[in-house]
Design an enzyme around this catalytic site. Structure first.
Site, PDB file in Angstrom:
ATOM      1  N   GLU A 173      -2.963  -2.076   6.335  1.00  0.00           N
ATOM      2  CA  GLU A 173      -3.011  -2.760   5.105  1.00  0.00           C
ATOM      3  C   GLU A 173      -2.489  -4.363   5.452  1.00  0.00           C
ATOM      4  O   GLU A 173      -1.586  -5.107   4.825  1.00  0.00           O
ATOM      5  CB  GLU A 173      -2.254  -2.102   4.054  1.00  0.00           C
ATOM      6  CG  GLU A 173      -2.808  -1.082   3.608  1.00  0.00           C
ATOM      7  CD  GLU A 173      -2.201  -0.451   2.340  1.00  0.00           C
ATOM      8  OE1 GLU A 173      -1.217  -0.933   1.831  1.00  0.00           O
ATOM      9  OE2 GLU A 173      -3.006   0.396   1.670  1.00  0.00           O
ATOM     10  N   TYR A 248      -6.708   4.564  -3.984  1.00  0.00           N
ATOM     11  CA  TYR A 248      -5.912   5.613  -4.529  1.00  0.00           C
ATOM     12  C   TYR A 248      -6.586   5.723  -5.983  1.00  0.00           C
ATOM     13  O   TYR A 248      -6.954   4.805  -6.609  1.00  0.00           O
ATOM     14  CB  TYR A 248      -4.668   5.147  -4.612  1.00  0.00           C
ATOM     15  CG  TYR A 248      -3.751   5.338  -3.272  1.00  0.00           C
ATOM     16  CD1 TYR A 248      -3.104   6.569  -2.839  1.00  0.00           C
ATOM     17  CD2 TYR A 248      -3.639   4.359  -2.415  1.00  0.00           C
ATOM     18  CE1 TYR A 248      -2.618   6.809  -1.924  1.00  0.00           C
ATOM     19  CE2 TYR A 248      -3.083   4.623  -1.311  1.00  0.00           C
ATOM     20  CZ  TYR A 248      -2.513   5.702  -0.884  1.00  0.00           C
ATOM     21  OH  TYR A 248      -1.756   5.949   0.240  1.00  0.00           O
ATOM     22  N   GLU A 304      -6.499   6.451   3.734  1.00  0.00           N
ATOM     23  CA  GLU A 304      -5.541   6.669   2.762  1.00  0.00           C
ATOM     24  C   GLU A 304      -6.512   6.720   1.251  1.00  0.00           C
ATOM     25  O   GLU A 304      -6.882   6.400   1.047  1.00  0.00           O
ATOM     26  CB  GLU A 304      -4.417   5.411   2.275  1.00  0.00           C
ATOM     27  CG  GLU A 304      -3.845   5.579   3.559  1.00  0.00           C
ATOM     28  CD  GLU A 304      -2.569   4.604   3.482  1.00  0.00           C
ATOM     29  OE1 GLU A 304      -1.981   4.371   2.140  1.00  0.00           O
ATOM     30  OE2 GLU A 304      -1.989   3.991   4.191  1.00  0.00           O
ATOM     31  N   GLN A 353      -0.077  11.996   0.713  1.00  0.00           N
ATOM     32  CA  GLN A 353       0.330  12.371   1.856  1.00  0.00           C
ATOM     33  C   GLN A 353       0.448  13.724   2.206  1.00  0.00           C
ATOM     34  O   GLN A 353       0.630  14.493   1.117  1.00  0.00           O
ATOM     35  CB  GLN A 353       1.402  11.539   2.437  1.00  0.00           C
ATOM     36  CG  GLN A 353       1.128  10.074   2.395  1.00  0.00           C
ATOM     37  CD  GLN A 353       2.336   9.130   3.006  1.00  0.00           C
ATOM     38  OE1 GLN A 353       3.030   9.705   3.519  1.00  0.00           O
ATOM     39  NE2 GLN A 353       2.161   7.872   2.752  1.00  0.00           N
TER      40      GLN A 353
END
Ligand code: AHR
Length: 500
Positions: A173, A248, A304, A353
């Site tokens: 990121e 996300y 992610e 995670q």
């Protein structure tokens, strides 16, 4: 009756096991407590790794694990995490709860964890606050076999033999917590840093991953690829093997993400609708990648993904601890199907995670451990690992609430390594069951076995009731010629294995 059409003669691409990968950061109770309890703990462990958690992850066939971050990666200085534990530096984990990080879990421990899990490793290096030398020495420390300062240091620390690095991320990121860079600046740094991620093992080259975009930041994808490809020999593909993507699912938006367990039907559909956006993101970022890499040599690495809700009441806001319901099971099922369908470009994906953080597959409390609905979905989907994607499509109808529309059914199908056809299918409806007729072109079906995970959308496992949500053998699938007929109850994930 909804028809699912499958053409077993048309294989569409290989499903890397890594599409079902995981991510573990020094964040909250993911590493410490969740995975690593230390050799002297009362919790049963092998070399400090919790035996119960390791056994569950092995059962699920975890293919790859990413570490040490996340945002933590760009503040991590690997030399703090080697050598005798009593002399390892202590630091404040500024990103995640301001707690003391004692570095007792470092490179040797991570490699030991992957050894116990039997999975590949994915190490994320530090670009944001690290140096080229630091990254280069880390790679040398882990992988160099001859005489060198770092190989000698590794041997001095008890590991004569070098390890192999499977995947290496050059920063995380870097458009945000990893240095707030522009795509051009990062692209140039990527070119420089990756030069020193040396391949010391000719037979096991490191798969290098550049930091890609957040959500729909197409400007980043284009800017990085333009920079890395500029004046670069074509065969080097912008010096990268992979480019990451983070997405996300925040049902209520970043500011008010919503509760993990208390939500109404509208929020349920909103969550699934937002999850389905992954498909659009992969197509759009993929189209930009196609401009630079029409042969799809560069893998899209969705390192992610998952749901991100408000933390459980009373827990440290910096620890990102959340519960996991049937809604999350559907989110997992949908995402894993999407990755399968895009296996021509997507080569790895890592849910965020693994333990005790965000959409975790495992939650722990002291010596107790529970498997979440998301765990069960991964366990049911594991038959897709290393399989060949089959051509399939399903008739759907639009359901949902208000503006939050979703298809009622979602699927992917593969020809497994075991020679069986594996169908994974989700019923997204909270209220309706659907009759399905799965037709397999020119196929003699000898037998079918099915497993189902189904429950109320709010259902979840707790430490008091650890088995409230669990998969069950499904007896309702009937073979009729070259088709299998069954009824899917509301809010369910199913796996069918067909012997053909
Ligand atoms: O997974 C939690 C955080 O989300 C990671 O550290 C970061 O990369 C992302 O913003």
């Amino acid at each position: 009756m909804a028809k699912l059409y499958v053409n077993p003669k048309l294989q569409k691409g290989h499903l890397n096991p890594e599409l079902q990968g995981h991510f573990s950061e020094h964040l909250g109770r993911c590493i410490y407590e969740g995975l690593y309890v230390g050799e002297n703990s009362n919790i049963p462990n092998t070399n400090g790794m919790r035996s119960d958690v390791i056994a569950a992850l092995k059962e699920m066939q975890i293919p790859v694990l990413r570490w040490p971050g996340g945002c933590f990666a760009d503040e991590y200085h690997w030399k703090d995490g080697i050598g005798p534990k009593e002399t390892r530096k202590k630091m404040i984990n500024t990103h995640w709860g301001g707690v003391v990080e004692d570095n007792s879990f470092g490179t040797h421990e991570f490699m030991e964890l992957c050894r116990q899990l039997g999975c590949k490793n994915y190490i994320n290096g530090n670009v944001g606050s690290g140096t080229v030398q630091e990254m280069s020495e880390w790679v040398e420390y882990m992988t160099f076999d001859g005489v060198s300062p770092m190989a000698d240091l590794r041997a001095k620390n008890g590991h004569e033999e070098s390890w192999k690095i499977d995947y290496f991320g050059v920063g995380n990121e870097n458009w945000g917590c990893g240095g707030n860079m522009t795509p051009e600046h990062y692209g140039n740094l990527y070119r420089q840093f990756q030069t020193y991620v040396r391949n010391y093992k000719a037979d096991a080259p490191i798969y290098k991953i550049a930091c890609g975009a957040n959500v729909a930041d197409y400007f980043w994808t284009k800017g990085v690829l333009e920079t890395t490809h500029k004046h670069a020999p074509a065969h080097l593909h912008g010096f990268m093997n992979g480019l990451s993507l983070h997405y996300y699912t925040h049902p209520g938006g970043w500011e008010n993400k919503g509760s993990a367990t208390e939500f109404d039907e509208e929020e349920y559909y909103k969550t699934l609708n937002k999850t389905l956006f992954m498909d659009t993101l992969i197509k759009n970022h993929g189209a930009i990648m196609d401009e630079f890499d029409p042969e799809k040599k560069i893998g899209m690495i969705v390192d992610e993904w998952g749901t991100w809700y408000d933390v459980e009441p009373g827990t440290n806001p910096g620890f990102l601890y959340q519960q996991n319901t049937m809604r999350d099971a559907l989110v997992a099922g949908i995402n894993l199907n999407i990755f399968n369908k895009h296996c021509d470009r997507v080569k790895m994906a890592n849910i965020a995670q693994m333990v005790n953080v965000l959409q975790a597959v495992i939650l722990t409390e002291g010596e107790k451990m529970i498997l979440t609905p998301t765990y069960h979905v991964f366990n049911m989907y594991k038959y897709h690992q290393d399989a060949e994607l089959l051509d399939s499509c399903i008739e759907t109808e639009e359901i949902g609430m208000g503006e939050w529309k979703v298809p009622n059914l979602h699927e992917s199908v593969s020809m497994g390594k075991d020679g069986k056809i594996h169908v994974t299918i989700n019923n997204l409806s909270v209220t309706e069951s659907y009759d399905i007729d799965a037709v397999f072109t020119e196929t003699v079906i000898k037998s079918v076995e099915a497993t189902i995970l189904t429950n109320d959308m709010h259902a979840h496992n707790t430490f008091e009731n650890p088995d409230a949500v669990h998969p069950e053998k499904f007896e309702g699938a009937r073979i009729e010629g070259n088709s299998v007929k069954f009824t899917m109850p509301p809010c369910s994930v199913m796996h069918l294995a067909l012997e053909v």
